[in-house]
Design a protein around this motif. Structure first.
Motif, PDB file in Angstrom:
ATOM      1  N   GLU A 504       0.845  -1.185   0.000  1.00 46.83           N
ATOM      2  CA  GLU A 504       0.000   0.000   0.000  1.00 46.83           C
ATOM      3  C   GLU A 504       0.882   1.237   0.000  1.00 46.83           C
ATOM      4  O   GLU A 504       1.990   1.218   0.536  1.00 46.83           O
ATOM      5  CB  GLU A 504      -0.916   0.030   1.231  1.00 46.83           C
ATOM      6  CG  GLU A 504      -2.032  -0.994   1.184  1.00 46.83           C
ATOM      7  CD  GLU A 504      -2.997  -0.829   2.344  1.00 46.83           C
ATOM      8  OE1 GLU A 504      -2.618  -0.159   3.327  1.00 46.83           O
ATOM      9  OE2 GLU A 504      -4.110  -1.354   2.271  1.00 46.83           O
ATOM     10  N   MET A 505       0.368   2.313  -0.635  1.00 43.44           N
ATOM     11  CA  MET A 505       1.130   3.561  -0.677  1.00 43.44           C
ATOM     12  C   MET A 505       0.223   4.736  -0.352  1.00 43.44           C
ATOM     13  O   MET A 505      -0.997   4.664  -0.487  1.00 43.44           O
ATOM     14  CB  MET A 505       1.808   3.752  -2.037  1.00 43.44           C
ATOM     15  CG  MET A 505       2.958   2.786  -2.258  1.00 43.44           C
ATOM     16  SD  MET A 505       3.855   3.017  -3.793  1.00 43.44           S
ATOM     17  CE  MET A 505       4.635   4.591  -3.536  1.00 43.44           C
ATOM     18  N   ASN A 506       0.866   5.839   0.082  1.00 39.03           N
ATOM     19  CA  ASN A 506       0.143   7.037   0.494  1.00 39.03           C
ATOM     20  C   ASN A 506       0.190   8.087  -0.608  1.00 39.03           C
ATOM     21  O   ASN A 506       1.198   8.212  -1.317  1.00 39.03           O
ATOM     22  CB  ASN A 506       0.752   7.627   1.769  1.00 39.03           C
ATOM     23  CG  ASN A 506       0.910   6.602   2.856  1.00 39.03           C
ATOM     24  OD1 ASN A 506      -0.007   5.820   3.109  1.00 39.03           O
ATOM     25  ND2 ASN A 506       2.073   6.561   3.481  1.00 39.03           N
ATOM     26  N   LEU A 507      -0.871   8.857  -0.707  1.00 41.69           N
ATOM     27  CA  LEU A 507      -0.951   9.935  -1.683  1.00 41.69           C
ATOM     28  C   LEU A 507      -1.369  11.210  -0.961  1.00 41.69           C
ATOM     29  O   LEU A 507      -2.304  11.197  -0.145  1.00 41.69           O
ATOM     30  CB  LEU A 507      -1.957   9.585  -2.778  1.00 41.69           C
ATOM     31  CG  LEU A 507      -2.174  10.582  -3.909  1.00 41.69           C
ATOM     32  CD1 LEU A 507      -2.372   9.839  -5.225  1.00 41.69           C
ATOM     33  CD2 LEU A 507      -3.395  11.461  -3.641  1.00 41.69           C
ATOM     34  N   HIS A 508      -0.669  12.307  -1.225  1.00 37.22           N
ATOM     35  CA  HIS A 508      -0.979  13.602  -0.611  1.00 37.22           C
ATOM     36  C   HIS A 508      -1.219  14.622  -1.723  1.00 37.22           C
ATOM     37  O   HIS A 508      -0.507  14.634  -2.733  1.00 37.22           O
ATOM     38  CB  HIS A 508       0.169  14.083   0.276  1.00 37.22           C
ATOM     39  CG  HIS A 508       0.534  13.138   1.378  1.00 37.22           C
ATOM     40  ND1 HIS A 508       0.001  13.217   2.643  1.00 37.22           N
ATOM     41  CD2 HIS A 508       1.360  12.066   1.388  1.00 37.22           C
ATOM     42  CE1 HIS A 508       0.499  12.248   3.394  1.00 37.22           C
ATOM     43  NE2 HIS A 508       1.324  11.536   2.652  1.00 37.22           N
ATOM     44  N   LEU A 509      -2.198  15.487  -1.526  1.00 34.09           N
ATOM     45  CA  LEU A 509      -2.527  16.525  -2.506  1.00 34.09           C
ATOM     46  C   LEU A 509      -2.148  17.878  -1.920  1.00 34.09           C
ATOM     47  O   LEU A 509      -2.822  18.381  -1.013  1.00 34.09           O
ATOM     48  CB  LEU A 509      -4.019  16.494  -2.842  1.00 34.09           C
ATOM     49  CG  LEU A 509      -4.504  17.509  -3.876  1.00 34.09           C
ATOM     50  CD1 LEU A 509      -3.800  17.279  -5.210  1.00 34.09           C
ATOM     51  CD2 LEU A 509      -6.003  17.431  -4.051  1.00 34.09           C
ATOM     52  N   PRO A 510      -1.041  18.520  -2.398  1.00 36.33           N
ATOM     53  CA  PRO A 510      -0.661  19.850  -1.900  1.00 36.33           C
ATOM     54  C   PRO A 510      -1.793  20.856  -2.120  1.00 36.33           C
ATOM     55  O   PRO A 510      -2.523  20.784  -3.109  1.00 36.33           O
ATOM     56  CB  PRO A 510       0.577  20.207  -2.737  1.00 36.33           C
ATOM     57  CG  PRO A 510       1.107  18.900  -3.210  1.00 36.33           C
ATOM     58  CD  PRO A 510      -0.087  18.012  -3.399  1.00 36.33           C
TER      59      PRO A 510
END
Length: 654
Positions: A504-510
């Motif tokens: 699993e991986m994390n995604l961030h939206l600036p």
């Protein structure tokens, strides 16, 4: 509330350095707003009012929304908190400086407090210590040399007193064994003193265990007196800066009471009371022991009772700073574990790792990853379900007002749409799932803030844990697609050490334009193709890419026109959908037209004659024999090798 962009202000002064020191008792008093003396937390009349001058006095701030701070008058959200202080009836060792206290005691005379060095040796060391620009390693080396010199001195050169080994004995206790032989040399005075007890031991064996008592107990009061008497010119030899600290500050005579905002009282509905913070409870216990010691001193109680309370006070002060103190007697151990100041800072759940370096954040998503060779190396496929939840605040302008109206009409359920609208005039945030969307879109004005869905081309941060190096989090462009997994090109697995067996991986939206620009410039995948460790490529062809490149470029691989056109057409993807591909003349004309795999592979580098790519590269492989292109081992590599690198690192390959 949207994070505002950082704008640097005009700075009048520049910080040259930062120096850390010890707070003296007087500095603690000046910093504080309240002298805490009451042992009770609440008034015992059922009103649940805090006791004045108690540990929960509102002069130190507030932890309740309905009550303001009594010092600054501000509410919970605005008051930063104010310190109080508690005066200790008897001095105590600081658990963090206990080892340093032993080191200083070993260096000084336990009678006159002078450093155990001769005048000529002192002057030599003082010249070295006062040298400007001394590095940490040099200071460490000097400190070690001074320690070695002072340990060899058994007699003080100033007062003639005997000095022996200073060491820890039990929990927060220091003893001075003045008659112990140090080093290889034997002092005849000490030997004569010890032999004088032999006759007593032989005649009366019962008192043999009591004689001789050659060890002197150094309690905090004695140590404080010694540290206060250290001459001012000797303090630099202890590697201490007299302008910011003094050895006597290592012994606690006063402790700070932190603001209430960092130790709030939690109201319990079940017990109809409050759950107090560990720090509040521990300071309250210290005040109770203080009162007991004060009462013993005024009533002239027996010394063992006073000493027991002193030891207990010492333990409670140590637990306030470090609740994991070892060696506590069973009679003094608490049934309930608590978290001291040290436990609040260190460890995975501490302030630094748990709340500052890594924390729970908004505008982030997490799901399983899967491979997609049709993604560019700077793209990540984001599920529509995630794109509808993660939003980006966009300011309405005349250039994008029509697009924003369309997004508002779509609402939260249709992608691309919008979830919230914040009007510039009123500052009121409206959820677009409810209400008249047509009317809201019609009344849209420049300056309004629309929290739209994530769309194609948005810059996102992609991260896989554990984040072992800086390349474990990189910036990509989002590509909103169906299904439920994050998909990206297999060539980008190496920086993340990712595979597709359930990772699993994390995604961030600036959330600001500034953050997006910094992310794609500094952390973009194309900006981090090569590792800074040793210059090796991290994003490169792997596994089936290498296998396919090897199989398709073998000398006995040929395709008919249908297969050649199919492979050539598969090169078109993404932004290259309008690209023209010129199929080269077949390398075999009769009995049937056939194209070699090398010809198909060359189309990746130069798909048509109008393409500006030019490469000139000729390398002889290790199996090269002769006749160049007619080499029997097919080991002459020309510009095709450049096309391999170009295609697999920067071009979409199906």
């Amino acid at each position: 509330m949207v994070k505002e962009q950082y704008r640097e202000t005009d700075v009048a002064k520049a910080i040259e350095n930062v120096t850390f020191g010890l707070m003296s008792a007087e500095q603690m008093r000046k910093q504080s707003h309240l002298h805490v003396i009451c042992r009770d937390l609440y008034v015992q009349d059922g009103s649940r009012r805090q006791v004045p001058f108690g540990v929960l006095d509102h002069k130190m701030g507030t932890s309740e929304k309905e009550n303001n701070c009594e010092t600054c008058g501000r509410a919970l959200a605005d008051c930063v908190g104010h310190y109080g202080y508690v005066d200790l009836e008897l001095p105590c060792f600081h658990i963090g400086y206990f080892r340093l206290c032993i080191t200083i005691l070993q260096k000084i005379c336990k009678s006159c407090s002078c450093v155990l060095l001769t005048e000529d040796v002192k002057s030599t060391f003082l010249d070295s210590v006062r040298r400007p620009g001394l590095s940490y390693l040099h200071k460490k080396s000097l400190n070690k040399k001074i320690n070695e010199k002072t340990k060899k001195m058994s007699l003080c050169v100033y007062c003639g007193a005997k000095n022996g080994v200073v060491k820890k004995c039990g929990l927060l206790k220091i003893i001075h064994d003045k008659h112990k032989q140090t080093g290889r040399s034997v002092n005849p005075c000490i030997t004569e003193f010890l032999n004088s007890f032999e006759e007593v031991k032989t005649s009366n064996k019962e008192i043999a265990s009591l004689l001789p008592k050659t060890q002197e107990m150094l309690n905090p009061l004695k140590v404080l007196t010694l540290f206060k008497a250290i001459p001012e010119h000797d303090i630099p030899l202890l590697l201490m800066n007299t302008s910011v600290s003094h050895p006597e500050d290592l012994i606690l005579t006063r402790i700070l009471v932190p603001p209430i905002c960092i130790r709030p009282s939690v109201v319990s509905d079940i017990k109809s009371g409050t759950n107090e913070d560990d720090i509040t409870v521990k300071i309250s216990e210290i005040i109770i022991i203080n009162d007991n010691i004060r009462r013993h001193k005024t009533t002239n109680a027996k010394m063992p009772m006073l000493m027991d309370d002193w030891d207990f006070l010492q333990l409670q002060v140590a637990l306030l700073y470090n609740s994991e103190t070892s060696g506590i007697p069973l009679s003094m151990q608490s049934k309930k574990t608590m978290r001291g100041f040290s436990q609040r800072l260190k460890g995975k759940q501490g302030r630094f790792r748990g709340n500052l370096s890594g924390k729970r954040v908004d505008f982030s998503g997490r799901t399983v990853i899967s491979p997609d060779p049709n993604m560019r190396i700077d793209q990540v496929a984001v599920p529509i379900h995630v794109a509808k939840i993660l939003t980006y605040p966009t300011r309405v302008t005349p250039a994008n007002v029509e697009l924003m109206r369309k997004l508002i009409m779509n609402g939260p359920d249709v992608h691309p749409g919008a979830n919230f609208l914040e009007q510039r005039k009123t500052g009121f945030k409206r959820f677009l799932k409810y209400g008249n969307k047509q009317k809201i879109a019609k009344e849209l004005r420049s300056g309004d803030l629309v929290e739209r869905h994530m769309m194609d081309g948005d810059i996102i941060l992609f991260n896989r844990q554990p984040s072992l190096h800086k390349l474990s989090i990189q910036a990509f462009y989002a590509k909103v697609m169906p299904h439920r997994t994050f998909r990206f090109n297999e060539c980008c697995c190496n920086p993340f050490n990712a595979d597709f067996d359930g990772d699993e991986m994390n995604l961030h939206l600036p959330q600001t334009e500034e953050a997006k620009a910094e992310a794609i410039t500094l952390m973009g995948s194309k900006s981090n193709v090569i590792t800074p460790r040793n210059g090796e490529p991290l994003i490169a062809a792997i596994q089936d890419f290498i296998t396919a490149a090897y199989l398709i470029t073998q000398k006995n691989v040929f395709f008919d026109r249908a297969k050649a056109c199919q492979l050539a057409a598969s090169l078109i993807s993404g932004t290259d959908t309008s690209e023209r591909i010129d199929l080269p003349p077949p390398c075999i004309v009769k009995p049937i037209k056939l194209w070699s795999g090398k010809q198909i592979f060359s189309l990746i580098l130069k798909p048509n004659k109008a393409c500006q790519v030019k490469a000139n590269l000729r390398i002889k492989g290790k199996n090269y024999s002769n006749n160049e292109d007619l080499c029997c081992n097919d080991s002459l590599i020309t510009s095709v090798i450049y096309s391999i690198f170009q295609s697999l690192c920067f071009t979409t390959v199906s």
